[in-house]
Write a protein that holds these residues in place. Structure first.
Motif, PDB file in Angstrom:
ATOM      1  N   ILE A   1       8.667  13.391  57.449  1.00 46.96           N
ATOM      2  CA  ILE A   1      10.090  13.139  57.243  1.00 46.96           C
ATOM      3  C   ILE A   1      10.944  14.064  58.114  1.00 46.96           C
TER       4      ILE A   1
ATOM      5  N   ARG B   1      21.870   9.956  54.455  1.00 43.48           N
ATOM      6  CA  ARG B   1      20.425   9.716  54.415  1.00 43.48           C
ATOM      7  C   ARG B   1      19.694  11.039  54.547  1.00 43.48           C
ATOM      8  N   ASP B   2      20.278  11.956  55.311  1.00 45.92           N
ATOM      9  CA  ASP B   2      19.620  13.248  55.520  1.00 45.92           C
ATOM     10  C   ASP B   2      19.496  14.027  54.206  1.00 45.92           C
TER      11      ASP B   2
ATOM     12  N   ASP C   1      16.618  12.532  52.246  1.00 41.83           N
ATOM     13  CA  ASP C   1      15.328  12.957  52.793  1.00 41.83           C
ATOM     14  C   ASP C   1      15.058  14.431  52.502  1.00 41.83           C
TER      15      ASP C   1
ATOM     16  N   GLY D   1      16.317  11.301  46.022  1.00 44.04           N
ATOM     17  CA  GLY D   1      15.323  12.127  46.702  1.00 44.04           C
ATOM     18  C   GLY D   1      14.291  12.687  45.750  1.00 44.04           C
TER      19      GLY D   1
END
Length: 536
Positions: free
Chosen positions: A337, A59-60, A63, A126
């Motif tokens: 974020i 997920r990082d 983001d 992203g």
């Protein structure tokens, strides 16, 4: 002797229908923002689908790529121009979102390819996320606060409903319907712009403002607290955008705007956010065995309320002052974020006892989250007024930006008069619209108010300012009532040079009934389709 106001309003419709507000209407196109929010949850963030590809990406990474894209767009906002008028970037957004969706579902059918697909889908997702967030933010920067509150809260509810509905699909249908979501949200975005008058579209050369740091820090601190509780939201049936708290809070805001209309107090939103966040950080973990799940629900509700308020603040800066939405929202969403990521790292401390067991990790995380919420609240109290700049300052403008500079100067001058004559928030909005040569019908349309209400606002303004004609009002506002060659805004009152005529930005119009208008909307163009009214 009859005043100018009496002459102008004479003959206006006095029938009961004139004072009856039309029923509220939310054009479907403007809630397309909810479609991309639902896409985020179904694909990458707290998804109810177990994608093998996500085991090989994080997920990082998703983001991080979104932050890089939004920062790049923010820095180059002046060269990019309106995003929705940039076909290469909009095509990139659609392709990236569609390919990332396809890659995620492909990893289900071809699990042996999951490792190869993992990083690619996160990067593509992203890219699509960064572009679609700013594309919709740019649209909302063209709307007045009442419409922003109405459409945005409705969009949050739509996102939750879409996620609920998609959970019932079998896998083939889930893939098909999810793959269509990028197309649907972009079509709705295009349709929304078609409903806007041309003169309400984003400017090709927007004003250059510094970052509204108060709004950015306000949301960042709440995002830090939210990130610390985010993991608990995924351990149950609901995700971050389908949480019951999101649906309930956005529904309450929506109902309040519809019921109260132009009397809606936007301060209610932060009054809702603060106690919910405090309960999440302090009360629930102490009194409930299921504290983790309930804390996540309460924090989600508080974060939702603050996200609505932040959208209102940033959109109003874009609308009122002509600032670039790519710049304002690009910075704000990127910082948000990043702080949410920091909050997720902070949550890791909850699993350990620090200093040989003297400090409970979970209690420490709750304490830090509570401190972040309180600091955010102090930032909010330092500004309070939705129509303020929230720390943003106007940068030096080139000569070709003379019209937008004049617009900003007029807004500043009217704000000064509103403080001097102690006008209410609604009266200050009406004052600005009167200074912009708006007519009664235009003011009614912008503020969604009845004819009698509009005239009452103007009477109060005339009484408080001790004036009787529109020319007197324009003189106080230092606006030329006649032609562009006439006197201009005083350089002593604002930073605008004497060569910058306000009538260049707001040419005089034929006299009509003077109404009470919002600082937040441009009149419908005679040559473009009118935006549907939203009349609470």
């Amino acid at each position: 002797m009859a005043s100018d106001f009496e002459h102008e309003t004479m003959g206006a419709s006095q029938s009961p229908k004139a004072n009856r507000l039309p029923r509220p209407l939310i054009p479907l196109a403007f809630v397309g923002l909810g479609v991309y929010r639902a896409w985020i949850e179904i694909t990458f963030v707290g998804s109810f689908v177990d994608y093998p590809a996500t085991s090989f990406s994080s997920r990082d990474l998703f983001d991080l790529v979104a932050v890089v894209v939004m920062m790049a767009l923010a820095i180059n906002a002046g060269r990019i121009g309106p995003l929705h008028k940039n076909p290469p970037l909009m095509a990139t957004c659609f392709i990236a979102m569609t390919l990332s969706t396809t890659g995620l579902f492909a990893s289900i059918y071809l699990p042996q390819c999951a490792g190869m697909l993992g990083g690619a889908v996160a990067v593509l997702g992203g890219i699509g996320l960064g572009l679609i967030i700013l594309a919709w933010s740019e649209l909302y920067g063209c709307l007045n606060p009442l419409k922003v509150a109405l459409y945005y809260s409705a969009s949050l509810m739509v996102a939750a409903l879409v996620v609920y509905m998609y959970k019932g699909f079998e896998l083939p249908w889930l893939f098909t319907m999810t793959a269509l979501m990028p197309l649907v949200t972009m079509w709705m975005l295009r349709r929304a712009y078609e409903l806007l008058p041309q003169d309400a579209h984003p400017a090709a050369e927007p004003l250059r403002f510094s970052v509204p740091w108060k709004a950015v820090w306000l949301m960042a601190l709440y995002a830090l607290a939210y990130g610390a509780f985010e993991g608990s939201m995924y351990s149950e049936y609901f995700g971050p955008h389908s949480s019951p708290a999101v649906f309930i809070v956005s529904g309450l805001v929506l109902i309040a705007v519809l019921v109260r209309g132009q009397r809606f107090d936007f301060n209610v939103i932060y009054r809702l956010a603060l106690p919910l966040a405090v309960v999440a950080c302090l009360v629930v973990p102490i009194v409930s065995e299921k504290g983790s799940f309930l804390a996540g629900m309460f924090m989600s509700g508080g974060y939702t309320a603050l996200s609505i308020l932040t959208m209102l603040i940033c959109a109003n800066i874009c609308y009122r002052y002509g600032a670039s939405a790519l710049w304002i929202f690009g910075i704000e969403r990127s910082v948000r974020i990043v702080f949410m990521f920091l909050g997720r790292q902070l949550a890791g401390l909850a699993q350990v006892d620090l200093f040989s067991g003297l400090v409970n990790g979970s209690a420490l995380v709750n304490a830090i989250a509570l401190i972040a919420v309180m600091l955010g609240t102090f930032v909010l109290f330092s500004e309070k007024d939705l129509t303020g700049r929230w720390g943003a300052t106007l940068r030096e403008q080139p000569e070709q930006d003379v019209q937008v500079v004049a617009r900003q100067a007029l807004a500043d001058r009217c704000a000064q008069l509103a403080r001097e004559y102690r006008l209410t928030a609604r009266e200050s909005e009406v004052l600005l619209l009167l200074a912009q040569h708006k007519t009664v019908s235009e003011i009614e349309a912008e503020l969604f108010i009845a004819n009698g209400t509009a005239k009452a606002h103007v009477r109060h303004i005339y009484h408080k300012m001790d004036i009787h004609t529109r020319d007197e009002l324009l003189e106080l506002a230092e606006v030329t009532p006649a032609t562009p060659a006439s006197p201009t805004i005083s350089s002593q009152a604002t930073s605008v040079t004497p060569a910058t005529s306000v009538t260049q930005a707001f040419p005089p119009q034929a006299p009509q009934a003077i109404p009470a208008t919002s600082l937040t909307q441009a009149p419908p163009s005679a040559t473009s389709p009118a935006e549907p009214k939203v009349a609470p």
